[in-house]
Enzyme design. Structure first.
Site, short mmCIF file in Angstrom:
data_model
loop_
_atom_site.label_atom_id
_atom_site.label_comp_id
_atom_site.label_asym_id
_atom_site.label_seq_id
_atom_site.Cartn_x
_atom_site.Cartn_y
_atom_site.Cartn_z
N ARG A 2 -4.33 15.00 -11.68
CA ARG A 2 -5.34 15.37 -12.66
C ARG A 2 -5.56 16.88 -12.70
O ARG A 2 -5.95 17.43 -13.72
CB ARG A 2 -6.64 14.61 -12.36
CG ARG A 2 -7.24 14.96 -11.04
CD ARG A 2 -8.21 13.90 -10.55
NE ARG A 2 -7.53 12.67 -10.13
CZ ARG A 2 -8.16 11.57 -9.75
NH1 ARG A 2 -9.49 11.52 -9.76
NH2 ARG A 2 -7.49 10.50 -9.39
N LYS A 11 -0.58 11.35 2.67
CA LYS A 11 -0.43 9.92 2.44
C LYS A 11 0.11 9.23 3.69
O LYS A 11 0.77 9.87 4.50
CB LYS A 11 0.56 9.68 1.30
CG LYS A 11 0.07 10.03 -0.08
CD LYS A 11 1.15 9.74 -1.12
CE LYS A 11 0.69 10.08 -2.53
NZ LYS A 11 -0.43 9.25 -3.01
N1 BES Z 1 0.76 9.97 -7.46
C1 BES Z 1 -0.42 9.30 -7.00
C2 BES Z 1 -0.67 8.00 -7.75
C3 BES Z 1 0.29 6.88 -7.51
C4 BES Z 1 -0.01 5.90 -6.59
C5 BES Z 1 1.45 6.77 -8.22
C6 BES Z 1 0.84 4.84 -6.39
C7 BES Z 1 2.33 5.73 -8.02
C8 BES Z 1 2.01 4.75 -7.11
C9 BES Z 1 -1.62 10.22 -7.19
O1 BES Z 1 -1.37 11.56 -7.07
C10 BES Z 1 -2.58 9.86 -6.11
O2 BES Z 1 -2.26 10.05 -4.98
N2 BES Z 1 -3.74 9.35 -6.49
C11 BES Z 1 -4.73 8.97 -5.55
C12 BES Z 1 -6.05 9.54 -6.02
C13 BES Z 1 -7.16 9.36 -5.04
C14 BES Z 1 -6.93 10.25 -3.84
C15 BES Z 1 -8.45 9.69 -5.72
C16 BES Z 1 -4.80 7.45 -5.53
O3 BES Z 1 -4.75 6.85 -6.60
O4 BES Z 1 -4.85 6.90 -4.44
MN MN Z 2 -1.39 12.24 -5.09
#
Ligand code: BES
Ligand code: MN
Ligand code: ZN
Length: 506
Positions: free
Chosen positions: A361, A287
């Site tokens: 997921r 990230k």
């Molecule tokens: N934990 C994150 C989702 C999240 C984002 C929670 C912002 C709280 C605030 C999750 O694991 C994630 O990173 N999801 C990605 C998925 C994508 C790579 C398909 C996302 O939503 O960007």
């Molecule tokens: Mn994630």
């Protein structure tokens, strides 16, 4: 409760049982009140007409959750009045009182009050449901009284370590109904606080094994059965998705299983499954560093399940419940799983990893399949699953998905009663198409468009024929903004809703 937090003790007392003594007495007014409510007349007389004068001048606008401190002269036993605005009377709901109670408690704590009388609802004409009003006020008081201050120096921490809250009602009949609701509400909110305490704890203090240890302790204090599956056992069980996500961290994954038996029959009524990524760096698909600190909250769904299970036991709900909390730390490293990896998950379905940041997921899919095998009447899952749901709904609703409209309707209704808004979102076959792989059953991301809907479609593949609802709390699980009625940090979102649903009898 199993954690050390400011103790908020809520009782209900009828005003005819004698004069009330308190550091603070909280009163409330609706917007545009022209005549002082009858319930407050005695107090007005004692304070030399201070309240009626305040109404006459119109100085206090009574906007929702606006707080004003008054210093009455001549009122024995009460040194301060906190006035709380309720907003327009036409818009009153249980949430009006829940928030007003929270705002009053936070106002009182700021004044370092140790005892508070909440005399908030005797002015309302809409007193049809005293029990739920008592429930909401107790919830507001308990959740308003929690602040995450574990690492603050004493000078910046609240002075009050224990607060006595008395909800004032008019007579003994009211007191009985209010007490019933207040007891339930306080337990629900204590479960919520437990979830907040855990979720606020940073990644250096809670990783999967440490979360499991906390859960075990809470379970023993709450009378829950607790089973922890460690990485060796997860390997034997074939929980390869949970293992893959956790393999880049020195802190190995765990699956926490909590059981509560409140019914005589043998089966499981509801399985509740919560995502507990103790820190989500994104892994190899790392990230951006901006706001990455908030990814300690990526365990909020799992923490909510722990709070729900503890409160369910305290409430002695007549149900058999299983809580499943898959926990991993998503880190980059020499041992990490990679984009391109193909995982044979616990269900037997194969998953091609396109992005290691879509890890929630993955761990949820193993836990959902494990839960579905127990043949529960319903499966609920709670997860900070997608950034897409934050884009769609912001911080004002959780996303609600599922495969059973009746269940979704019940959760939505429960969320409204609980003051944790959730909004039904689409999912299903069209979204699933985005998730099919050329080399495996599924890919773990279907691109940006409809990101929360495709994620839900992915999860659905692991619940079989079970009736299932999925709550995406990514936008609501934490906040940097304190509200008048609750502090910043983890919110414990979905704890009250799920308890409200369970309490209403599936
Ligand atoms: N934990 C994150 C989702 C999240 C984002 C929670 C912002 C709280 C605030 C999750 O694991 C994630 O990173 N999801 C990605 C998925 C994508 C790579 C398909 C996302 O939503 O960007
Ligand atoms: Mn994630
Ligand atoms: Zn995540």
């Amino acid at each position: 409760m199993a954690v050390k937090v400011r103790k908020i003790n809520v009782t209900v007392k009828s005003l005819d049982s004698g004069a009330l003594k308190a550091d603070v007495i909280a009163l409330s007014l609706f917007k545009d009140t022209k005549v002082l409510p009858k319930a407050y007349r005695a107090m007005d007389n004692l304070s030399g007409g201070m309240l009626s004068q305040l109404i006459q001048t119109g100085d206090f606008k009574a906007d929702a959750n606006k707080v004003q401190v008054l210093y009455p002269v001549g009122m024995k036993g009460v040194s301060r009045i906190i006035l709380v605005g309720l907003g327009a009377m036409a818009e009153v709901t249980a949430d009006t009182y829940r928030q007003a109670a929270g705002a009053a408690i936070r106002g009182a704590l700021e004044l370092s009050a140790g005892t508070v009388v909440l005399d908030l609802c005797r002015i309302s004409s809409a007193k049809s449901d005293l029990e739920s009003c008592g429930c909401a006020i107790a919830q507001g008081a308990v959740s308003g009284g929690y602040d995450y201050e574990d690492y603050l120096p004493a000078a910046r921490r609240g002075k009050v370590t224990s607060l006595k809250v008395t909800i004032a009602v008019s007579d003994a009949v009211e007191a009985r109904q209010f007490s019933k609701g207040a007891r339930v509400g306080a337990s629900m909110a204590e479960g919520q606080t437990l979830a907040r305490v855990l979720a606020n704890t940073p990644g250096n203090e809670i990783n999967p094994p440490l979360l499991a240890a906390r859960a075990r302790k809470i379970a023993s204090q709450s009378g829950l059965k607790c089973t922890i599956y460690n990485d060796k056992q997860l390997t034997q069980m074939g929980m390869n998705a949970i293992l893959a996500v956790g393999q880049g961290s020195i802190n190995k994954p765990r699956l926490i299983r909590l059981e509560y038996r409140g019914a005589k029959h043998a089966g499981v009524d509801v399985a509740i499954i919560g995502k507990a990524i103790t820190f989500d760096s994104g892994g190899i698909s790392i990230k951006p560093s901006q706001d990455m600190d908030t990814m300690k909250y990526d365990k909020s769904g799992g923490c909510a399940v722990i709070g729900i299970m503890a409160a369910a036991a305290q409430l002695k709900l007549p149900l058999n419940l299983v809580g499943l909390i898959p926990s991993a730390e998503n880190m980059p490293g020499g041992g990490s799983y990679r984009p391109g990896d193909i995982i044979r998950s616990y269900s037997g379905k194969t998953i091609e990893v396109l992005n290691t940041d879509a890890e929630g997921r993955l761990i949820m899919s193993d836990a959902l399949a494990f839960g579905a095998a127990m043949k529960p009447k319903a499966i609920l899952d709670i997860a900070t699953l997608t950034g897409a749901v934050v884009v769609a709904l912001g911080a004002h609703h959780a996303g609600l998905f599922g495969n059973d409209d009746r269940l979704i309707g019940k959760i939505k209704a429960a969320s409204e009663r609980a003051g944790e808004p959730m909004w039904p979102m689409p999912s299903g076959a069209a979204y699933l198409e985005q998730m099919t792989s050329k080399m495996a059953d599924l890919i773990n991301t279907g691109g940006r468009s409809g990101g929360c809907c495709t994620a839900a479609a992915f999860l659905k593949e692991f619940v079989g024929k079970s009736s299932w609802a999925h709550i995406d709390i990514a936008g609501v699980a934490d906040t940097t903004e304190a509200k008048p009625w609750r502090g910043r940090g983890a919110t414990g979102y979905a704890v009250r809703t799920v308890l409200e649903y369970l309490r209403s009898g599936l």
